[in-house]
Motif scaffolding. Structure first.
Motif, mmCIF file in Angstrom:
data_model
loop_
_atom_site.group_PDB
_atom_site.id
_atom_site.type_symbol
_atom_site.label_atom_id
_atom_site.label_comp_id
_atom_site.label_asym_id
_atom_site.label_seq_id
_atom_site.Cartn_x
_atom_site.Cartn_y
_atom_site.Cartn_z
ATOM 1 N N MET A 1 0.822 -1.203 0.000
ATOM 2 C CA MET A 1 0.000 0.000 0.000
ATOM 3 C C MET A 1 0.867 1.269 0.000
ATOM 4 O O MET A 1 0.595 2.226 -0.705
ATOM 5 C CB MET A 1 -0.910 -0.019 1.222
ATOM 6 C CG MET A 1 -1.798 1.217 1.361
ATOM 7 S SD MET A 1 -2.980 1.387 0.003
ATOM 8 C CE MET A 1 -4.066 0.011 0.423
ATOM 9 N N LYS A 2 1.932 1.219 0.826
ATOM 10 C CA LYS A 2 2.807 2.378 0.908
ATOM 11 C C LYS A 2 3.475 2.666 -0.420
ATOM 12 O O LYS A 2 3.599 3.819 -0.838
ATOM 13 C CB LYS A 2 3.848 2.143 1.996
ATOM 14 C CG LYS A 2 4.781 3.339 2.206
ATOM 15 C CD LYS A 2 5.754 3.059 3.348
ATOM 16 C CE LYS A 2 6.691 4.263 3.542
ATOM 17 N NZ LYS A 2 7.656 4.007 4.644
ATOM 18 N N SER A 3 3.924 1.592 -1.109
ATOM 19 C CA SER A 3 4.582 1.782 -2.402
ATOM 20 C C SER A 3 3.619 2.320 -3.448
ATOM 21 O O SER A 3 3.986 3.129 -4.305
ATOM 22 C CB SER A 3 5.188 0.466 -2.888
ATOM 23 O OG SER A 3 4.163 -0.510 -3.067
ATOM 24 N N GLN A 4 2.345 1.878 -3.375
ATOM 25 C CA GLN A 4 1.363 2.373 -4.328
ATOM 26 C C GLN A 4 1.107 3.872 -4.133
ATOM 27 O O GLN A 4 0.997 4.636 -5.095
ATOM 28 C CB GLN A 4 0.054 1.594 -4.165
ATOM 29 C CG GLN A 4 0.164 0.136 -4.611
ATOM 30 C CD GLN A 4 -1.139 -0.612 -4.403
ATOM 31 O OE1 GLN A 4 -2.048 -0.098 -3.748
ATOM 32 N NE2 GLN A 4 -1.229 -1.809 -4.952
ATOM 33 N N ILE A 5 1.013 4.292 -2.871
ATOM 34 C CA ILE A 5 0.812 5.718 -2.585
ATOM 35 C C ILE A 5 2.016 6.522 -3.053
ATOM 36 O O ILE A 5 1.879 7.602 -3.646
ATOM 37 C CB ILE A 5 0.557 5.928 -1.087
ATOM 38 C CG1 ILE A 5 -0.764 5.253 -0.676
ATOM 39 C CG2 ILE A 5 0.515 7.414 -0.750
ATOM 40 C CD1 ILE A 5 -1.038 5.305 0.812
ATOM 41 N N THR A 6 3.223 5.978 -2.790
ATOM 42 C CA THR A 6 4.440 6.673 -3.205
ATOM 43 C C THR A 6 4.498 6.821 -4.722
ATOM 44 O O THR A 6 4.842 7.884 -5.252
ATOM 45 C CB THR A 6 5.674 5.921 -2.705
ATOM 46 O OG1 THR A 6 5.611 5.803 -1.267
ATOM 47 C CG2 THR A 6 6.944 6.667 -3.088
ATOM 48 N N ASN A 7 4.154 5.733 -5.412
ATOM 49 C CA ASN A 7 4.171 5.781 -6.885
ATOM 50 C C ASN A 7 3.135 6.770 -7.426
ATOM 51 O O ASN A 7 3.384 7.483 -8.401
ATOM 52 C CB ASN A 7 3.904 4.390 -7.454
ATOM 53 C CG ASN A 7 5.055 3.434 -7.182
ATOM 54 O OD1 ASN A 7 6.202 3.866 -6.991
ATOM 55 N ND2 ASN A 7 4.773 2.137 -7.157
#
Length: 391
Positions: A1-7
């Protein structure tokens, strides 16, 4: 989830999207596009900037008008000679922008308060019963006493006697000499937004010039001295006709100024309009033709109050100031340019409609313009499996 938000944040801040463009080689569509763009360009340059002055901001003026009439009138009525000066024939006398010049009159002299018979006509009677005591008729001149005067067969009234008889208007008008009166107009205007103040006594107009000039629309258009006969003629009226029963004339002082050039070019333009007074007026009912009012001069004679009543027919002059000043301003200029650029999008919309719905190869152009994506999910929990097709 964190990586998706960052992307997602990275894509939002560090990526740029541009619309896809398709170059279509079609002469008819190309000509239509260029004609529309040329029309929009002509509209922006010709209408918005040249005609409407879209690059300028505007302001209207705060105005003041002062008038002065000069001239002497002469009458000879039934052998009685009289000279009329400004104090006699101008109403009101303050020099306002709206006033009346008397050209004809009906005079009733030596009126005293008392009882006298009404005029024949709407106030006829055959007995006292026809005259209601304590009442007055709309067409009457006073308070009815309830007595029918047998000698005149009219009702007796308490009024200023003898009552006025205005059934016959003098013709030709008594004051035909009013045609030679002169009107001096002094007008000052201020454009608050631009801090500009101007007067109709512009550069070159001094006391020596005013003493000998007379307004002419072509030969002397800035002279502030106007002959009354010329005003009537330029308004489209005949002087004898309007002087008989009265009328109204509008004098428009137009201050339309371009303050991007030297302020000395900001000069007044005089125009004259006949408002009413012609016998061929549009009002076919002929109701209340002309302009008139009553004026009384009171005095004492042997301790008895008396008055001289005048029914005045005259030319009402209304001086109207019309103003509009323009000056360059960057804000309306940018606004006009921005709106013009936006209108260029009309060409794209029209050409797209022609390509996609009117031309024989419209399906081919649709496939070239649009990219279709079909999604076939293999797994409810998976985001993979989308395929991209072109039609």
């Amino acid at each position: 989830m964190k990586s998706q938000i960052t992307n997602a944040l990275s894509d939002f801040f560090f990526e740029y999207e541009t619309p896809r463009q398709v170059l279509v080689r079609n002469r008819r569509v190309g000509v239509v596009c260029r004609l529309i763009q040329l029309g929009v360009l002509a509209y922006i340059i010709g209408w918005v900037f040249i005609y409407e002055k879209g690059y300028q901001t505007t302001d209207t003026a705060v105005s003041s008008v002062f008038t002065k009439m000069k001239g002497v009138g002469y009458t000879n009525v039934n052998g009685s000679e009289r000279v009329w000066d400004v104090a006699d024939y101008i109403f009101p006398p303050q020099g306002d922008s709206s006033f009346v010049v008397m050209t004809n009159y009906i005079i009733t002299e030596n009126q005293t308060m008392g009882k006298c018979p009404e005029l024949e006509g709407a106030n006829n009677c055959s007995s006292n019963a026809d005259c209601d005591e304590g009442r007055f008729k709309r067409t009457g001149h006073g308070h009815m006493t309830g007595v029918c005067v047998q000698s005149t067969r009219t009702c007796e009234v308490l009024a200023w006697c003898p009552v006025e008889d205005d059934r016959k208007i003098p013709y030709p008008p008594h004051l035909m000499s009013a045609e030679n009166y002169t009107l001096f107009i002094k007008n000052s205007v201020t454009f608050p937004t631009f801090g500009v103040t101007r007067s109709n006594l512009v550069e070159g107009i001094d006391t020596a010039y005013i003493s000998k000039c007379s307004f002419h629309p072509e030969d002397d258009p800035l002279c502030p001295i106007f002959k009354l006969g010329d005003i009537v003629q330029m308004s489209g009226f005949n002087f004898e006709t309007i002087a008989h029963k009265g009328g109204a004339i509008g004098i428009v002082i137009d201050w339309t100024c371009n303050l991007d050039v030297d302020v000395k070019h900001c000069k007044p333009d005089y125009r004259f309009h006949g408002l009413y007074g012609n016998p061929d007026e549009v009002d076919k009912t002929r109701a209340s033709v002309g302009y008139n009012f009553r004026y009384a001069k009171h005095y004492m004679e042997d301790k008895i109050p008396k008055r001289t009543l005048l029914k005045v027919f005259g030319i009402r002059i209304d001086i109207i100031v019309k103003s509009l000043a323009r000056k360059f301003d960057i804000i309306p200029t940018l606004t006009a340019i921005g709106s013009g650029v936006g209108i260029f999008g009309v060409a794209t919309v029209v050409c797209d409609l022609v390509l996609l719905y009117l031309l024989p190869k419209r399906e081919f152009y649709k496939n070239m313009k649009f990219k279709y994506t079909d999604t076939h999910p293999k797994d409810p929990d998976s985001e993979t499996g989308s395929t991209e097709t072109q039609k």
